[in-house]
Write a protein that holds these residues in place. Structure first.
Motif, PDB file in Angstrom:
ATOM      1  N   THR A   1       0.480  -1.064  -0.152  1.00  0.00           N
ATOM      2  CA  THR A   1       0.168  -0.247   0.177  1.00  0.00           C
ATOM      3  C   THR A   1       1.020   1.289  -0.009  1.00  0.00           C
ATOM      4  O   THR A   1       2.263   1.134   0.105  1.00  0.00           O
ATOM      5  CB  THR A   1      -0.760  -0.167   1.008  1.00  0.00           C
ATOM      6  N   PHE A   2       0.160   2.402  -0.298  1.00  0.00           N
ATOM      7  CA  PHE A   2       1.307   3.603  -0.361  1.00  0.00           C
ATOM      8  C   PHE A   2       1.981   4.073  -1.617  1.00  0.00           C
ATOM      9  O   PHE A   2       2.527   5.247  -1.618  1.00  0.00           O
ATOM     10  CB  PHE A   2       1.752   4.128   0.848  1.00  0.00           C
ATOM     11  N   GLY A   3       1.684   2.841  -2.626  1.00  0.00           N
ATOM     12  CA  GLY A   3       2.725   3.342  -3.340  1.00  0.00           C
ATOM     13  C   GLY A   3       2.446   1.510  -4.460  1.00  0.00           C
ATOM     14  O   GLY A   3       1.922   1.019  -3.787  1.00  0.00           O
ATOM     15  N   LEU A   4       3.383   1.961  -5.618  1.00  0.00           N
ATOM     16  CA  LEU A   4       3.533   0.844  -6.464  1.00  0.00           C
ATOM     17  C   LEU A   4       5.260  -0.255  -5.394  1.00  0.00           C
ATOM     18  O   LEU A   4       6.146   0.919  -6.288  1.00  0.00           O
ATOM     19  CB  LEU A   4       3.534   0.720  -7.798  1.00  0.00           C
TER      20      LEU A   4
ATOM     21  N   ARG B   1       2.144 -15.187  -3.882  1.00  0.00           N
ATOM     22  CA  ARG B   1       1.552 -13.899  -5.213  1.00  0.00           C
ATOM     23  C   ARG B   1       1.682 -12.646  -4.743  1.00  0.00           C
ATOM     24  O   ARG B   1       1.530 -12.646  -3.169  1.00  0.00           O
ATOM     25  CB  ARG B   1       0.402 -14.350  -5.165  1.00  0.00           C
ATOM     26  N   VAL B   2       1.204 -11.549  -5.796  1.00  0.00           N
ATOM     27  CA  VAL B   2       1.724 -10.719  -4.865  1.00  0.00           C
ATOM     28  C   VAL B   2       0.217  -9.705  -5.241  1.00  0.00           C
ATOM     29  O   VAL B   2      -0.267  -9.021  -6.429  1.00  0.00           O
ATOM     30  CB  VAL B   2       2.696  -9.782  -5.458  1.00  0.00           C
ATOM     31  N   LEU B   3       0.064  -8.746  -4.587  1.00  0.00           N
ATOM     32  CA  LEU B   3      -1.805  -7.373  -4.605  1.00  0.00           C
ATOM     33  C   LEU B   3      -0.530  -5.995  -4.442  1.00  0.00           C
ATOM     34  O   LEU B   3       0.345  -6.085  -3.329  1.00  0.00           O
ATOM     35  CB  LEU B   3      -2.492  -8.167  -3.412  1.00  0.00           C
ATOM     36  N   ALA B   4      -1.706  -5.120  -5.442  1.00  0.00           N
ATOM     37  CA  ALA B   4      -1.724  -3.698  -5.048  1.00  0.00           C
ATOM     38  C   ALA B   4      -2.732  -2.793  -4.556  1.00  0.00           C
ATOM     39  O   ALA B   4      -3.542  -3.873  -4.833  1.00  0.00           O
ATOM     40  CB  ALA B   4      -1.390  -2.775  -6.238  1.00  0.00           C
TER      41      ALA B   4
ATOM     42  N   LEU C   1      -5.449  -6.996  -7.303  1.00  0.00           N
ATOM     43  CA  LEU C   1      -5.305  -5.413  -6.726  1.00  0.00           C
ATOM     44  C   LEU C   1      -6.574  -5.408  -5.580  1.00  0.00           C
ATOM     45  O   LEU C   1      -7.725  -6.158  -5.596  1.00  0.00           O
ATOM     46  CB  LEU C   1      -5.959  -4.519  -8.065  1.00  0.00           C
ATOM     47  N   VAL C   2      -5.520  -5.345  -3.997  1.00  0.00           N
ATOM     48  CA  VAL C   2      -6.780  -4.331  -3.520  1.00  0.00           C
ATOM     49  C   VAL C   2      -7.477  -2.811  -4.314  1.00  0.00           C
ATOM     50  O   VAL C   2      -6.568  -1.869  -4.313  1.00  0.00           O
ATOM     51  CB  VAL C   2      -5.862  -4.644  -1.789  1.00  0.00           C
TER      52      VAL C   2
ATOM     53  N   ALA D   1      -4.590   4.256   0.380  1.00  0.00           N
ATOM     54  CA  ALA D   1      -3.665   3.738  -0.187  1.00  0.00           C
ATOM     55  C   ALA D   1      -3.452   5.020  -1.357  1.00  0.00           C
ATOM     56  O   ALA D   1      -2.448   4.170  -1.942  1.00  0.00           O
ATOM     57  CB  ALA D   1      -4.347   2.275  -1.026  1.00  0.00           C
ATOM     58  N   ALA D   2      -3.945   5.678  -1.961  1.00  0.00           N
ATOM     59  CA  ALA D   2      -3.524   6.900  -2.654  1.00  0.00           C
ATOM     60  C   ALA D   2      -2.040   6.508  -3.275  1.00  0.00           C
ATOM     61  O   ALA D   2      -1.445   6.994  -2.564  1.00  0.00           O
ATOM     62  CB  ALA D   2      -4.611   7.708  -2.805  1.00  0.00           C
TER      63      ALA D   2
END
Ligand SMILES: Cc1cc2nc3c(=O)[nH]c(=O)nc-3n(C[C@H](O)[C@H](O)[C@H](O)COP(=O)(O)O)c2cc1C
Length: 343
Positions: free
Chosen positions: A129-132, A147-150, A169-170, A181-182
């Motif tokens: 969260t907070f960025g990529l 496994r990876v979530l953004a 994606l969340v 999270a923006a």
């Protein structure tokens, strides 16, 4: 994609304890450890009881800011520090001196060390969260077997996240409690009025599995988010008051106190936009706090600690989503089971 349609949100700052995650898991939710603010050693300790062969669970990390502060930011921090002095004096707290050293590892939230931990001792799921996380980091986590979530808050952010190779994606709506999270400037969201609309908009733009988050306080809203195209919903505020939640008693009590009648998005506590119950701190500093995270978080930390010790909820960050009035006390398992029965 996930073992359950219900996810117990990672909630850093003490709310997600190992006991909370395990109890949520025991009731049938997918649990996420909260890696934010922790050192790598503290994260390893948090994870030890959660690791279990063949069980899906996740770890959440904050993506730190790149690059140093601008000179104007340093001046804004000094101004905000001066503004906080009278309250600090009243609370008997000392406000940290400035500037913070750019080499202070807290500024990067121990990013490199925690990634190393997750690469050497992998977990099934990692969310950011907070960025990529850079594509190379996503690829290295994939090689480690995760496994990876953004986390994203708009269609534009969802499209950018998909480019990094994440698996899901969340999708967090602005009704969510706690930090947004923006990572793109405000205005990139199309202004969807609820998580259901935001999920539908992202669903139309991106093919990845979606997790819906933000303002989901009852099974009806959860079902609507699933019907709009999410494979799971993530609950934060709905679990804050539960027995196993590590949220402070003052915070839990405020969520049930009719004197608090609204939430607002504020930078006052940490410099990053976050939704909280409106109290004196939000009213007094919401308009003046600078957009500088995590430095504002460090500045206000001792004030919040002193307020907590004094039982003063008016100077505490009372994170809450817009559905806070539906959050229930009692075992976290009972809340999870109540949702799962209807999904
Ligand atoms: C106290 C609190 C702490 C949170 N901490 C995190 C965190 O560490 N990482 C994260 O990705 N999201 C965090 N969130 C946001 C949740 O993941 C989720 O998006 C949000 O709680 C959903 O909205 P709701 O609170 O209305 O259910 C936090 C939320 C709360 C209320």
């Amino acid at each position: 994609m996930f073992a359950s349609p219900l996810i117990a949100a990672p909630m850093a700052g003490g709310t997600t304890t190992s006991a909370f995650a395990l109890a949520a898991r025991g009731a049938g939710a997918l649990d996420f450890a909260a890696g934010g603010y922790k050192t790598a050693e503290a994260l390893a300790e948090h994870l030890a009881p959660l690791r279990s062969e063949g069980t899906d669970f996740g770890v959440n990390l904050f993506v730190p800011r790149q690059g140093p502060l601008a000179p104007a930011d340093a001046a804004a921090l000094l101004r905000y520090r001066r503004e906080l002095m009278p309250l600090a004096a009243r609370l008997g707290a000392s406000v940290p001196g400035l500037p913070f050293s750019p080499s202070d590892p807290r500024t990067q939230d121990f990013w490199a060390e925690k990634l190393q931990l997750l690469l050497t001792d992998p977990v099934p799921l990692v969310s950011f969260t907070f960025g990529l996380a850079p594509a190379a980091v996503v690829a290295s986590l994939h090689r480690a077997g995760s496994r990876v979530l953004a986390s994203v808050t708009s269609v534009a952010e969802a499209l950018a996240a998909a480019e990094t190779g994440v698996d899901a994606l969340v999708v967090q709506h602005a009704n969510a409690g706690g930090h947004s999270a923006a990572f793109l400037p405000p205005g990139h969201g199309a202004g969807e009025s609820s998580v259901v609309q935001l999920v539908a908009a992202v669903r139309a733009a991106v093919a990845l599995p979606l997790v819906a988050a933000g303002g989901i306080g009852d099974p009806t809203t959860a079902k609507a988010a699933l019907a709009a195209g999410a494979v799971a919903v993530q609950l934060g505020t709905a679990l804050l008051r539960t027995d196993e939640s590590g949220a402070k008693a003052l915070h839990k009590d405020a969520l049930a106190d009719p004197r608090y009648s609204a939430t607002a998005i504020t930078r006052a506590f940490t410099g990053k936009r976050a939704r909280a119950l409106v109290n004196d701190f939000v009213r007094d500093h919401g308009a003046t706090a600078p957009d500088i995270y995590p430095e504002v978080h460090f500045l206000t930390g001792p004030l919040r600690a002193a307020a907590a010790a004094a039982g003063d909820a008016e100077a505490l960050n009372l994170w809450a989503g817009t559905a806070w009035q539906k959050s229930q006390a009692g075992p976290v398992g009972a809340v999870i089971e109540g949702f799962l029965r209807e999904l």
